[in-house]
Design an enzyme around this catalytic site. Sequence first.
Site, mmCIF file in Angstrom:
data_model
loop_
_atom_site.group_PDB
_atom_site.id
_atom_site.type_symbol
_atom_site.label_atom_id
_atom_site.label_comp_id
_atom_site.label_asym_id
_atom_site.label_seq_id
_atom_site.Cartn_x
_atom_site.Cartn_y
_atom_site.Cartn_z
ATOM 1 N N ALA A 1 0.817 -1.213 0.000
ATOM 2 C CA ALA A 1 0.000 0.000 0.000
ATOM 3 C C ALA A 1 0.853 1.265 0.000
ATOM 4 O O ALA A 1 0.478 2.273 -0.589
ATOM 5 C CB ALA A 1 -0.921 -0.015 1.224
ATOM 6 N N CYS B 1 1.660 -11.846 -1.928
ATOM 7 C CA CYS B 1 0.783 -12.985 -2.177
ATOM 8 C C CYS B 1 1.418 -13.965 -3.150
ATOM 9 O O CYS B 1 0.955 -15.086 -3.303
ATOM 10 C CB CYS B 1 -0.557 -12.533 -2.725
ATOM 11 S SG CYS B 1 -1.149 -11.025 -1.984
ATOM 12 N N TYR C 1 -23.282 -15.662 -21.581
ATOM 13 C CA TYR C 1 -23.611 -17.052 -21.836
ATOM 14 C C TYR C 1 -23.155 -17.502 -23.212
ATOM 15 O O TYR C 1 -23.463 -16.880 -24.229
ATOM 16 C CB TYR C 1 -25.115 -17.329 -21.707
ATOM 17 C CG TYR C 1 -25.461 -18.655 -22.329
ATOM 18 C CD1 TYR C 1 -24.923 -19.834 -21.778
ATOM 19 C CD2 TYR C 1 -26.220 -18.758 -23.490
ATOM 20 C CE1 TYR C 1 -25.158 -21.058 -22.374
ATOM 21 C CE2 TYR C 1 -26.467 -19.990 -24.083
ATOM 22 C CZ TYR C 1 -25.927 -21.147 -23.529
ATOM 23 O OH TYR C 1 -26.135 -22.338 -24.124
ATOM 24 N N ARG D 1 1.424 11.814 -8.557
ATOM 25 C CA ARG D 1 0.662 12.106 -9.775
ATOM 26 C C ARG D 1 -0.298 13.270 -9.546
ATOM 27 O O ARG D 1 -0.533 14.076 -10.428
ATOM 28 C CB ARG D 1 -0.096 10.861 -10.243
ATOM 29 C CG ARG D 1 0.811 9.853 -10.947
ATOM 30 C CD ARG D 1 0.006 8.820 -11.700
ATOM 31 N NE ARG D 1 -0.606 7.851 -10.812
ATOM 32 C CZ ARG D 1 -0.024 6.704 -10.469
ATOM 33 N NH1 ARG D 1 1.149 6.385 -10.949
ATOM 34 N NH2 ARG D 1 -0.620 5.869 -9.662
#
Lengths: 136, 810
Positions: B259, B290, B680, B269
Site C-alpha cells: 500500500a 501474495c 452465456y 501524480r
Amino acid sequence: MDELILVVDDDVALVEAMTATLESVGYRVATATNVEDAVEAARREPPDLAILDVMLATGGEGFHLAYDMRRDNRLAHIPIIMLSGIHRRTHFRFSPDSDGEFLPVERFLEKPVDPAVLLDEVAAVLAEHRDGGADG
Amino acid sequence: MAEEERQELEQAAVAAHQIKSPLGTVQTIIRTLLGGYAGDLSDKQKKFLQSADGKCSEALDTVRDLLALAELTGSGASDVVADLAAALREAHDRFREPAAEKDIELTVSLELEEACVNAEPAVLLQAVGALLDNAVKYTPEGGRVRVELGTTDEGNVRLRVADSGIGLPGEDVEQLFQPFYRADNARKILTSGTGLGLSFVRAVARAAGGGVSAGKSEMGGAEFRMSLPLVPCPVDLRAGEENEPEPSMRVVVIGGVAAGPKVAAKVMRLEPHAHVTIVEKGRVLSYAGCGLPYYISGMVEDQRELISTPEGLVRGPEYFEKIKRVHVMNRTEAVRIDPERHAVLIKDLLSGEQEWLPYDKLALAVGALPIVPDIPGVHLDKVFALHGLQHAEGIKAELAEGGAKDITIVGGGLIGVEMTESLVAAGCRVTLVEMRSQLLPNILDWEMADLLRRHFESKGVRVLLNTKVTGFEGDGRVQRVVTEESVFPADMVIMGVGVRPNVELAEDAGIELGPTGAIKVDEHMRTSDADIFAVGDCAENTDMVTGEACYVPLGSTAAKQGRVAAVNICGGDDTFGGVMRTTVCKVFDYTVARTGLTESQAAERGYEAVTTLTPGYDRAHFMPDAAMIIVKLVADPDTRRLLGMQVVGPGEAAKRVDVAVASMAAGLPVDEIANLDLCYAPSYSDALDNLHVACNVMRNKLDGHMRGISPMRVRRMRDEGEDFVLLDVRTHEEFEQARLEDAVHIPLSVLRSRLGELPRDKPIIAFSRVSLSAYEASIILQSRGFDDVRVMDGGILMWPYSKLGEQQQT
C-alpha cells in the site's frame, strides 16, 4: 600482494584475459564459469574479492550468486565487483550508490573492461575493504 | 519511420546484441596484450595491436550506436524533458577544440536561454553532438560552422547547423537519414564513422514529436534543421539546489511493500511538487507478497519478478527515485511518531544514526506481523513463518538443497492451504495441522471445507484436524512436531497461524485502535489523527454486509486503500466503503472462492439464514472442459438478499463469486440476481449460470416450494434416533455405485406408482445425485398429500460421510 581474487564469467576467453592481467601484478586468481563452481571455489578458499558477471549463462545468475554470497556467513564479507553488459533496453542501470542494499556489490563496471581500469578498481576495493573491515 | 525500416533495424539490433559480448572480450584480450600483462611486446607487435584495438573500438561504437538507435526507435514518444540550449552549450564546449584544430570558425548563437523538449538529456546531447561532428568533419580547413537556436512561427524550437563544407549529394536528401547511409561525396573524405549519426538524430527528433530536414546552406555547404515542440521546463532543471522552491507538501509514507508505494505514486501524480518519502525497514520495495508461495514452488523462478512491474522494471529504490520521483529510504526504521511536532524519528539501520523527518501528512502502511505462538521449540532452526522475501528465500533454499522432505504446516488457514500445494509440487511430504474441526475456518462452512479436505487427501496430503500443536523438538534444528495426541517427525515447519496488524508505532503515538486491534480509520482512511492515514494490512476494515469492524488483510484491499488515502492526502474526497471478506485461492485442482458471511457466521450474528447447496457443471455439460463447482448460498429471508456465497470445485468459481459481490453491493434480492443478463455461451456457462440456478433454488426455499435440509442435519437426526424416511430417488444405475445407509430406494420414474410404500405420518427426506430429481420428487409427494417432505441439500454428492458400496470417490 597475495590476495586471492575469484573471477566468475561464462566467457572462458575473458576469464583467461582477466586472470593474466591480475596475475601479472601478483594477485592469486581462482576462476569459475558457472555458479556451482563459483560457490564451491569460494567455499574451498574464501577469496579476498570476487569479480562476477551479472548475466552468466542465464539472465541474472550473477545477481543471484551475489545474493547467495551475502547470505552465507562465511562469504558475506567478500567484496564484489560486478561486470555488466554495455546496454540494457530499459535505460535502467544499477548503481551501488543507490542500490547498495538491494544489489549488494561494491562496484559496477561496464564491459568491455580495460585491464588498467580493472586493476585500479580491484586495488581500490581491496584497500577500502581493509580500512572498513575492522567493524565488519 | 517505415515499418520495414523499423523491422530491419530491430533485426540489426538483435545481431548487434550477439556481437557485442564477444567483441568486448576481443578488445579486453587485445588490451591485456597491449598493457604488457601477458609479457613484453616488440614495437611492431604493439603497433599492430594498437590498430586492432582501434578497429575494435570502431566496431563497438557501431554496435552501441545501433543498440541506442534501436532502443530509441522502439521506445515511442519520450516523456522525459531535456534542455536543448544546455545541450548546445555543452556540445559547443566539446567541439571547440576539434574545430580549432582545423582552423574552423565555430559560432553558436542561442536566441533562447532555455528550450525544453521531450528527450533524455544524454540522448539529446548525443544527437546534437552528431550534427556538430558531421559539420566539423565535412568542412575543410579554414571553413565555417554556424549553430543557431531560435523559434519558428508555430512556436517550435528550431536548431540550425550550417557549414561551408562539401555540401549534400544531389540525390534525395531523405536518404541521408537512413541507417548506414553515407553519401558518395562523404565517403571520399573519411572512412570512419558509423553511418548511424543522422538516423539517430532523426529518431531523437521524432521521439520528441518533431522532425529534421537538410538542404544547402548560405555558405555553400550543408545545413541541417531540426524543429521540435517546446515543452515547459521542470522547475528542478532550471534551479540549482540552493534555490529549489519549497515543496507544496511533505508526505512521509512508512512501509514500502504494497500500500505504501501506491500512496506515494498516486500523491506524486496528483501533486507533482509534493515531497514524498518512503521509509522502509527492508532492503526491497513493493513486492507481491501474495506471490511468495508460488516463488517457493518455483512457478515464479526469479525473485526479481515479484518486485518488477509488468514491463520488467525492478521496483528497487532507484525505480521509485527516477521514475516516480519519490524519495526512498530503505533499510531505515521508523522509531517513533511525534504527532504534535509532525515528525517521525527515523533510524538508519546500517549506521544506527537517527534523525527527525518532518511531515505535513503521514501515511502508515506498516503491514502485518505473523503470529508466532509461544510454544516450546518454536525458535528452532527450520521453523519458518512465511512473511517477507527473506523467509521465502530460506524456505526455498532449504527445498533446493533437498534438506527438507517431511514438512509440517501449522494452521489450516489461507497461508497454510496455499503453501501446501507449493510444497507438494516441490516433492515434499506434507502434513497440515489445524486446531479447529475444519480447514479454512472463517472462510468456508464445514461441509464446503470438507470437500477441500478430501481433495487434499487425494493429493497425498495428511490433514490433521482438531489437533493442537504443543511444541517442536530437535537438536538445534527441528526434528519432531509434538501435538496433544502424538509426536511425529518433520524436518521443516511452516507456521501459518495467521497475522496480526503491526500497530506498535501507531499505538505509541496515541493513535486509536479499533475493536479488532487494527488501526481505526474512517472511510477516508484517516486515523484518529487528522494528518495521519493508515492503509493496508495495519488498518481496520468495515464489513459491508454487517457494518461491523473487521480485520481482513489482503493485497487487493491495500492497493485500493492506498489510492483513496493519496487522494485525501492531496485534499480530494475519496472514500473506501469496506470489504466483504471476498477471498479466492487455488488449491491443487480446486478453486475456493467466497464472499460475505458463512452460514455459521450468519448464525453467530443472529440471522435465521436460509442456505442452498447446488453442485453443477461450470459450463454446458457437453463441453469437454466442463468441470464441477459446488455453490453454497446464504441468504436473509427477511430481505431476500444474499448474506454470503461459497464456491468450491475444479471448475470456474471466481466469476460467480464476483457477480455475487457486485449484486450484494448493489443490494439486489436473489429474485433479481436469478435473472441477471450474464455472459452465456456453452464454453463459459450453461444457459442458466450456476449462480442463477442457486438463486432459483433459494427462491424455491424462501417461497416455501421446497424445504431443504443439510446433510449434517440429516446425519444428526439419524444419530439421535429420530423417526424419518430417507428417500433415494436416483436411477438403479446410480444406486448401484454408492448408497446411503438405511435409505429407501424408489427411482423418480416410478415414484407415482409406488407411493404406497411410503408412510404418511413420518417426515420424508428425499435426495438424488445433486437433489434436482429430489426436488421433483418432493413436488410429487406434496401434491399427493404428503405433508412433511424435505430435500437434502446438494444430494449424495455433498454427503460428507461414508457411503455403502462406494468404490472410489472422486
